[in-house]
Design a protein around this motif. Structure first.
Motif, PDB file in Angstrom:
ATOM      1  N   PRO A 124     -15.077  -5.334  42.909  1.00  0.00           N
ATOM      2  CA  PRO A 124     -14.428  -4.591  43.988  1.00  0.00           C
ATOM      3  C   PRO A 124     -14.122  -3.146  43.647  1.00  0.00           C
ATOM      4  O   PRO A 124     -13.736  -2.369  44.520  1.00  0.00           O
ATOM      5  CB  PRO A 124     -13.144  -5.384  44.237  1.00  0.00           C
ATOM      6  N   GLU A 125     -14.253  -2.765  42.374  1.00  0.00           N
ATOM      7  CA  GLU A 125     -13.939  -1.394  41.984  1.00  0.00           C
ATOM      8  C   GLU A 125     -14.854  -0.969  40.849  1.00  0.00           C
ATOM      9  O   GLU A 125     -15.660  -1.748  40.343  1.00  0.00           O
ATOM     10  CB  GLU A 125     -12.475  -1.298  41.535  1.00  0.00           C
ATOM     11  N   GLY A 126     -14.719   0.303  40.465  1.00  0.00           N
ATOM     12  CA  GLY A 126     -15.556   0.844  39.409  1.00  0.00           C
ATOM     13  C   GLY A 126     -16.784   1.535  39.973  1.00  0.00           C
ATOM     14  O   GLY A 126     -17.141   1.388  41.140  1.00  0.00           O
TER      15      GLY A 126
ATOM     16  N   ARG B 141     -19.558   4.463  46.297  1.00  0.00           N
ATOM     17  CA  ARG B 141     -19.205   4.258  44.883  1.00  0.00           C
ATOM     18  C   ARG B 141     -20.382   4.527  43.948  1.00  0.00           C
ATOM     19  O   ARG B 141     -20.220   4.491  42.723  1.00  0.00           O
ATOM     20  CB  ARG B 141     -18.706   2.833  44.668  1.00  0.00           C
TER      21      ARG B 141
END
Length: 495
Positions: free
Chosen positions: A358-360, A395
């Motif tokens: 969900p992140e990075g 992202r």
């Protein structure tokens, strides 16, 4: 008998014409094979009663059909020592309506000479031409449940200019280009009759629009890593080479266009083989790298004729991805992968969204023309997923920018910066030992997999997964090589 396409090869390069006939290479279409433009034209006009030419036809058959048929599909004609094929001819009041088919969206004005040569042959045969049009794919067409050929095809009496706009008529473009073809046909025949290949001299046409497939056969000698012939986007390198300026470090700066990539090439040659803008590299790493790092790569096939709902001409279908997740610098990689078949778009994107952390940062290679573009196409096709796919695209960071912008350059790159070029330069790894080692090899095997036995399919699946997995692992290896370079002091620079 010379085909009109031979004339185009001859006018580009005599060697190309000779090698094409004497050293033929297997052809693999970049675009997924589907209905030909002539098949689509038959459906577009609702034709049921027509003459259809075949490869190898005696040209007399088409001439005989002219006298009794109102519609001819793929007729072959010969005159002045040249053979042609016309996509479609329909009888009008004062002659034939002639259609030249293109399985592309934007036939450009550069096609005018080829069309003019076709018209010259028809004129030599005293075939009256009432008007001339192109048949091509409509770039704005979006497929629904079934294929609507009436909307898929575009018919126009104009060709597209470089801005992909219809401007000049085919007639006005071709009129000054009409010419007798006997002499050039004889020159082609003489070239082909030669026992040995004509000598080659390297020129801009050898690499313009992509490297000629016979480039390595014409110029087999191994060049030194610092050869000026590797200088990219240079209009003067061939002239400098002929003058004896053969090394990058000796380039005349007054004859360099000034692209940063060019200066990186020259700097690497003058600096022991490696040029690094360390402040820029460190800043990029600081701005971009956020753990967990996800290394991501897609594989896809390209379709001229959209096979599934929501697709446009020349949309792609993503059939595979590889994902390696690095939770932190001390952790082992977590590998995830997907390989689908047929219309696997929904499964592909749902599994992708499930597998992604969900992140990075999501690290990809050449993302604007590849993974990010693929996600945006999927978002248009499936609006319910658009926000989530756009968030994924936001992202993404492109590892290739460090090389394309000249921030890092090694003379062994030879002016290129693909993963396959970079990996053996910055690590001990290589693609050479893989069963599938190039993207088009992957596409070829993916297409072949549909026709194989279960055992063969298992083998191909394993090979495809290994290849795509190598791409993401290469991204991981390359990033950590760059991190190591960024930490080095200037005096510790490797030779």
């Amino acid at each position: 008998m010379i085909h009109v396409s031979d004339i185009r090869k001859y006018e580009r390069c005599e060697t190309l014409l000779w090698r094409t006939h004497h050293e033929p290479q297997p052809f693999f279409p970049f675009v997924h094979p589907s209905a030909s433009i002539s098949e689509l034209a038959v459906r577009y006009f609702g034709l049921t009663d027509y003459y259809e030419g075949k490869p190898g036809d005696d040209a007399a058959r088409a001439l005989q059909a002219l006298a009794k048929e109102d519609v001819l599909v793929n007729p072959r004609f010969e005159a002045q020592g040249v053979r042609i094929k016309v996509t479609l001819m329909r009888r009008g009041i004062h002659g034939f309506h002639v259609y030249f088919g293109y399985r592309s969206c934007y036939p450009h004005e550069s096609e005018a000479q080829v069309i003019a040569d076709h018209l010259s042959i028809l004129h030599a045969l005293q075939i009256e031409v009432e008007d001339v049009s192109i048949l091509c794919l409509n770039a704005d067409y979006v497929r629904r449940e079934s294929l609507d050929v009436s909307s898929l095809l575009l018919v126009s009496d104009r060709l597209f200019n470089q801005k992909n706009r219809l401007r000049h008529t085919i007639r006005e473009l071709c009129e000054p280009l009409l010419r007798p073809l006997e002499d050039i046909a004889a020159a082609c025949q003489k070239c082909l009759a030669a026992d040995v290949c004509p000598s080659s001299q390297r020129k801009g046409e050898c690499t313009r629009g992509g490297r000629c497939r016979y480039f390595d056969a014409c110029f087999p000698q191994a060049l030194p890593d610092d050869s000026i012939l590797y200088l990219q986007q240079s209009a003067h390198k061939l002239q400098m080479y002929a003058e004896g300026i053969t090394r990058l470090q000796d380039v005349d700066p007054q004859r360099v266009e000034g692209f940063r990539f060019q200066y990186a090439q020259i700097a690497a040659a003058r600096n022991g083989g490696l040029a690094i803008d360390r402040p820029a590299l460190r800043q990029w790493l600081q701005d971009v790298i956020v753990y967990p790092i996800t290394y991501l790569d897609f594989e896809w096939d390209t379709y001229a004729v959209p096979p599934y709902e929501g697709m446009r001409p020349y949309d792609v279908l993503c059939f595979q991805y590889s994902m390696d997740i690095e939770p932190n610098p001390q952790s082992a990689l977590i590998h995830r992968e997907f390989l689908g078949e047929e219309d696997c778009r929904i499964t592909f994107l749902e599994q992708l969204l499930k597998d992604l952390p969900p992140e990075g940062v999501i690290l990809v290679y050449n993302m604007e023309g590849a993974e990010k573009l693929r996600l945006r196409q999927l978002a248009k096709q499936f609006p319910a997923y658009a926000k989530r796919l756009e968030a994924v695209a936001a992202r993404m960071a492109d590892l290739s920018l460090l090389f394309s912008a000249g921030i890092v350059h090694h003379i062994r790159m030879h002016g290129m910066y693909s993963l396959k070029t970079l990996l053996p330069i910055f690590s001990a790894y290589s693609y050479q030992d893989l069963d599938i080692s190039f993207g088009m090899d992957a596409v070829r095997q993916y297409r072949e997999m549909k026709r194989c036995s279960k055992q063969e399919r298992r083998v191909i699946r394993r090979q495809l997964l290994t290849y795509c997995g190598m791409d993401t692992y290469a991204e991981y290896v390359l990033l950590h090589a760059l991190i190591a370079l960024a930490k080095e002091k200037e005096a510790d620079r490797p030779e």
